[in-house]
Design a protein around this motif. Sequence first.
Motif, PDB file in Angstrom:
ATOM      1  N   ALA A 268       3.398 -25.301 -10.681  1.00  0.00           N
ATOM      2  CA  ALA A 268       3.435 -26.626 -10.056  1.00  0.00           C
ATOM      3  C   ALA A 268       4.093 -27.625 -10.997  1.00  0.00           C
ATOM      4  O   ALA A 268       3.942 -27.531 -12.219  1.00  0.00           O
ATOM      5  CB  ALA A 268       2.019 -27.094  -9.729  1.00  0.00           C
ATOM      6  N   LEU A 269       4.823 -28.545 -10.407  1.00  0.00           N
ATOM      7  CA  LEU A 269       5.354 -29.687 -11.150  1.00  0.00           C
ATOM      8  C   LEU A 269       4.366 -30.829 -10.961  1.00  0.00           C
ATOM      9  O   LEU A 269       3.997 -31.156  -9.828  1.00  0.00           O
ATOM     10  CB  LEU A 269       6.726 -30.085 -10.595  1.00  0.00           C
ATOM     11  CG  LEU A 269       7.400 -31.271 -11.286  1.00  0.00           C
ATOM     12  CD1 LEU A 269       7.851 -30.890 -12.696  1.00  0.00           C
ATOM     13  CD2 LEU A 269       8.616 -31.742 -10.471  1.00  0.00           C
ATOM     14  N   ILE A 270       3.909 -31.411 -12.070  1.00  0.00           N
ATOM     15  CA  ILE A 270       2.991 -32.543 -11.970  1.00  0.00           C
ATOM     16  C   ILE A 270       3.723 -33.791 -12.455  1.00  0.00           C
ATOM     17  O   ILE A 270       4.264 -33.816 -13.570  1.00  0.00           O
ATOM     18  CB  ILE A 270       1.708 -32.295 -12.796  1.00  0.00           C
ATOM     19  CG1 ILE A 270       0.977 -31.052 -12.257  1.00  0.00           C
ATOM     20  CG2 ILE A 270       0.798 -33.523 -12.748  1.00  0.00           C
ATOM     21  CD1 ILE A 270      -0.322 -30.728 -12.978  1.00  0.00           C
ATOM     22  N   ILE A 271       3.770 -34.786 -11.607  1.00  0.00           N
ATOM     23  CA  ILE A 271       4.427 -36.052 -11.947  1.00  0.00           C
ATOM     24  C   ILE A 271       3.316 -37.079 -12.150  1.00  0.00           C
ATOM     25  O   ILE A 271       2.606 -37.448 -11.217  1.00  0.00           O
ATOM     26  CB  ILE A 271       5.363 -36.523 -10.815  1.00  0.00           C
ATOM     27  CG1 ILE A 271       6.349 -35.410 -10.433  1.00  0.00           C
ATOM     28  CG2 ILE A 271       6.096 -37.796 -11.217  1.00  0.00           C
ATOM     29  CD1 ILE A 271       7.043 -35.664  -9.094  1.00  0.00           C
TER      30      ILE A 271
ATOM     31  N   ASN B 190      13.667 -35.970 -10.097  1.00  0.00           N
ATOM     32  CA  ASN B 190      14.209 -35.668  -8.762  1.00  0.00           C
ATOM     33  C   ASN B 190      14.952 -34.330  -8.753  1.00  0.00           C
ATOM     34  O   ASN B 190      14.860 -33.570  -7.789  1.00  0.00           O
ATOM     35  CB  ASN B 190      15.158 -36.782  -8.308  1.00  0.00           C
ATOM     36  CG  ASN B 190      14.406 -37.979  -7.743  1.00  0.00           C
ATOM     37  OD1 ASN B 190      13.233 -37.859  -7.355  1.00  0.00           O
ATOM     38  ND2 ASN B 190      15.058 -39.127  -7.700  1.00  0.00           N
ATOM     39  N   ARG B 191      15.679 -34.044  -9.849  1.00  0.00           N
ATOM     40  CA  ARG B 191      16.423 -32.777  -9.920  1.00  0.00           C
ATOM     41  C   ARG B 191      15.494 -31.576  -9.992  1.00  0.00           C
ATOM     42  O   ARG B 191      15.836 -30.492  -9.542  1.00  0.00           O
ATOM     43  CB  ARG B 191      17.338 -32.771 -11.157  1.00  0.00           C
ATOM     44  CG  ARG B 191      18.689 -33.425 -10.912  1.00  0.00           C
ATOM     45  CD  ARG B 191      19.686 -33.073 -12.011  1.00  0.00           C
ATOM     46  NE  ARG B 191      19.313 -33.615 -13.309  1.00  0.00           N
ATOM     47  CZ  ARG B 191      19.599 -34.850 -13.723  1.00  0.00           C
ATOM     48  NH1 ARG B 191      20.261 -35.681 -12.936  1.00  0.00           N
ATOM     49  NH2 ARG B 191      19.230 -35.268 -14.918  1.00  0.00           N
ATOM     50  N   LEU B 192      14.308 -31.775 -10.592  1.00  0.00           N
ATOM     51  CA  LEU B 192      13.396 -30.643 -10.792  1.00  0.00           C
ATOM     52  C   LEU B 192      12.549 -30.319  -9.556  1.00  0.00           C
ATOM     53  O   LEU B 192      12.083 -29.193  -9.387  1.00  0.00           O
ATOM     54  CB  LEU B 192      12.435 -30.957 -11.943  1.00  0.00           C
ATOM     55  CG  LEU B 192      13.035 -30.956 -13.345  1.00  0.00           C
ATOM     56  CD1 LEU B 192      12.019 -31.526 -14.342  1.00  0.00           C
ATOM     57  CD2 LEU B 192      13.442 -29.538 -13.745  1.00  0.00           C
ATOM     58  N   MET B 193      12.349 -31.334  -8.704  1.00  0.00           N
ATOM     59  CA  MET B 193      11.355 -31.186  -7.638  1.00  0.00           C
ATOM     60  C   MET B 193      11.604 -29.990  -6.724  1.00  0.00           C
ATOM     61  O   MET B 193      10.658 -29.289  -6.343  1.00  0.00           O
ATOM     62  CB  MET B 193      11.262 -32.472  -6.817  1.00  0.00           C
ATOM     63  CG  MET B 193      10.670 -33.613  -7.608  1.00  0.00           C
ATOM     64  SD  MET B 193      10.876 -35.176  -6.765  1.00  0.00           S
ATOM     65  CE  MET B 193       9.272 -35.341  -6.035  1.00  0.00           C
ATOM     66  N   GLY B 194      12.858 -29.739  -6.412  1.00  0.00           N
ATOM     67  CA  GLY B 194      13.193 -28.646  -5.489  1.00  0.00           C
ATOM     68  C   GLY B 194      12.929 -27.260  -6.055  1.00  0.00           C
ATOM     69  O   GLY B 194      12.991 -26.263  -5.325  1.00  0.00           O
ATOM     70  N   CYS B 195      12.668 -27.184  -7.346  1.00  0.00           N
ATOM     71  CA  CYS B 195      12.480 -25.875  -8.006  1.00  0.00           C
ATOM     72  C   CYS B 195      11.051 -25.365  -7.917  1.00  0.00           C
ATOM     73  O   CYS B 195      10.763 -24.262  -8.390  1.00  0.00           O
ATOM     74  CB  CYS B 195      12.841 -25.962  -9.490  1.00  0.00           C
ATOM     75  SG  CYS B 195      14.498 -26.531  -9.820  1.00  0.00           S
TER      76      CYS B 195
ATOM     77  N   VAL C 171       3.062 -32.144  -7.341  1.00  0.00           N
ATOM     78  CA  VAL C 171       1.899 -33.034  -7.270  1.00  0.00           C
ATOM     79  C   VAL C 171       2.251 -34.343  -7.976  1.00  0.00           C
ATOM     80  O   VAL C 171       2.804 -34.330  -9.073  1.00  0.00           O
ATOM     81  CB  VAL C 171       0.691 -32.410  -8.011  1.00  0.00           C
ATOM     82  CG1 VAL C 171      -0.530 -33.310  -7.889  1.00  0.00           C
ATOM     83  CG2 VAL C 171       0.382 -31.020  -7.489  1.00  0.00           C
ATOM     84  N   ALA C 172       1.929 -35.457  -7.342  1.00  0.00           N
ATOM     85  CA  ALA C 172       2.073 -36.756  -8.010  1.00  0.00           C
ATOM     86  C   ALA C 172       0.679 -37.328  -8.230  1.00  0.00           C
ATOM     87  O   ALA C 172      -0.156 -37.292  -7.320  1.00  0.00           O
ATOM     88  CB  ALA C 172       2.895 -37.707  -7.151  1.00  0.00           C
TER      89      ALA C 172
ATOM     90  N   ILE D  69       7.170 -34.492  -2.442  1.00  0.00           N
ATOM     91  CA  ILE D  69       5.823 -34.457  -3.029  1.00  0.00           C
ATOM     92  C   ILE D  69       4.874 -33.849  -1.995  1.00  0.00           C
ATOM     93  O   ILE D  69       4.801 -34.313  -0.866  1.00  0.00           O
ATOM     94  CB  ILE D  69       5.354 -35.880  -3.419  1.00  0.00           C
ATOM     95  CG1 ILE D  69       6.260 -36.442  -4.512  1.00  0.00           C
ATOM     96  CG2 ILE D  69       3.885 -35.866  -3.877  1.00  0.00           C
ATOM     97  CD1 ILE D  69       6.036 -37.916  -4.814  1.00  0.00           C
ATOM     98  N   HIS D  70       4.157 -32.794  -2.403  1.00  0.00           N
ATOM     99  CA  HIS D  70       3.251 -32.129  -1.458  1.00  0.00           C
ATOM    100  C   HIS D  70       1.847 -32.699  -1.499  1.00  0.00           C
ATOM    101  O   HIS D  70       1.095 -32.591  -0.535  1.00  0.00           O
ATOM    102  CB  HIS D  70       3.170 -30.632  -1.776  1.00  0.00           C
ATOM    103  CG  HIS D  70       4.504 -29.953  -1.776  1.00  0.00           C
ATOM    104  ND1 HIS D  70       5.179 -29.614  -2.916  1.00  0.00           N
ATOM    105  CD2 HIS D  70       5.300 -29.593  -0.739  1.00  0.00           C
ATOM    106  CE1 HIS D  70       6.335 -29.047  -2.600  1.00  0.00           C
ATOM    107  NE2 HIS D  70       6.435 -29.030  -1.297  1.00  0.00           N
ATOM    108  N   LEU D  71       1.468 -33.243  -2.642  1.00  0.00           N
ATOM    109  CA  LEU D  71       0.076 -33.631  -2.828  1.00  0.00           C
ATOM    110  C   LEU D  71       0.013 -34.839  -3.759  1.00  0.00           C
ATOM    111  O   LEU D  71       0.717 -34.882  -4.773  1.00  0.00           O
ATOM    112  CB  LEU D  71      -0.643 -32.428  -3.476  1.00  0.00           C
ATOM    113  CG  LEU D  71      -2.099 -32.577  -3.859  1.00  0.00           C
ATOM    114  CD1 LEU D  71      -2.950 -32.671  -2.606  1.00  0.00           C
ATOM    115  CD2 LEU D  71      -2.533 -31.357  -4.689  1.00  0.00           C
TER     116      LEU D  71
END
Length: 215
Positions: free
Chosen positions: A6-9, A35-40, A45-46, A103-105
């Motif tokens: 998961a990417l956590i912002i 923004n560039r990383l989100m699609g990966c 999660v933000a 952002i999913h969550l």
Amino acid sequence: MQENSALIIVDLQNDFCGGGSLPVPGGDEIVPIINRLMGCFPLVVATQDWHPRNHVSFASNHPGHKVGDIIEVGGLKQILWPEHCVQGTFGADLHPELNRGKIHLTIYKGTDSEIDSYSGFFDNARRRSTGLERELKERGIRRVYITGLATDYCVKYTALDALELGFETWLIAEACRGVNVEPSDVAKALDQMRGAGVRLITSEKLVAEISTGTV
Ligand code: VGL
Ligand code: ZN
């Protein structure tokens, strides 16, 4: 795609960016990187700092005190900040250029007026969980990549908690910025995270590894 990751912002909100009430130097610069990383990632999660107006961390709620003072509340040290990220205000919104569609969550923290919450997982006394651990574990997430604001506060505590909760924890340092109340705070935070077992990677290397399937 980074399976099981998961990417956590962390707290990429207007008040922490240019023109905000508690601007983190260079905060706006990390938006395009994130923004560039989100699609990966299969899960993005933000977290949002989401304080009631009477929040304990606001200097304005402690007559006789000023921003930067350190007080003790319920046995915990509390740094006093300017009013920031008040629930429902523009300052609490995510940065307008952040790609919200990916952002999913969203996890809200700092919602209890009596206690601050730097980590995206727990309040500072670890009395209550935000639900983030459960959300990640339910989705089979084993590895987290952390980005956002501020390196020396919410990013640091989120990373340390992630590690302690058993996640393989990576910090994308150039996708984070810190407050540096003292000039070496960011450097110290990075040392502390590294010492605890948080791994560092650049966004460039991560994107390259994802595209060649080496992670
Ligand atoms: C933060 C100070 C106060 C952060 C939140 O997001 O790092 N810092 N509240
Ligand atoms: Zn806050």
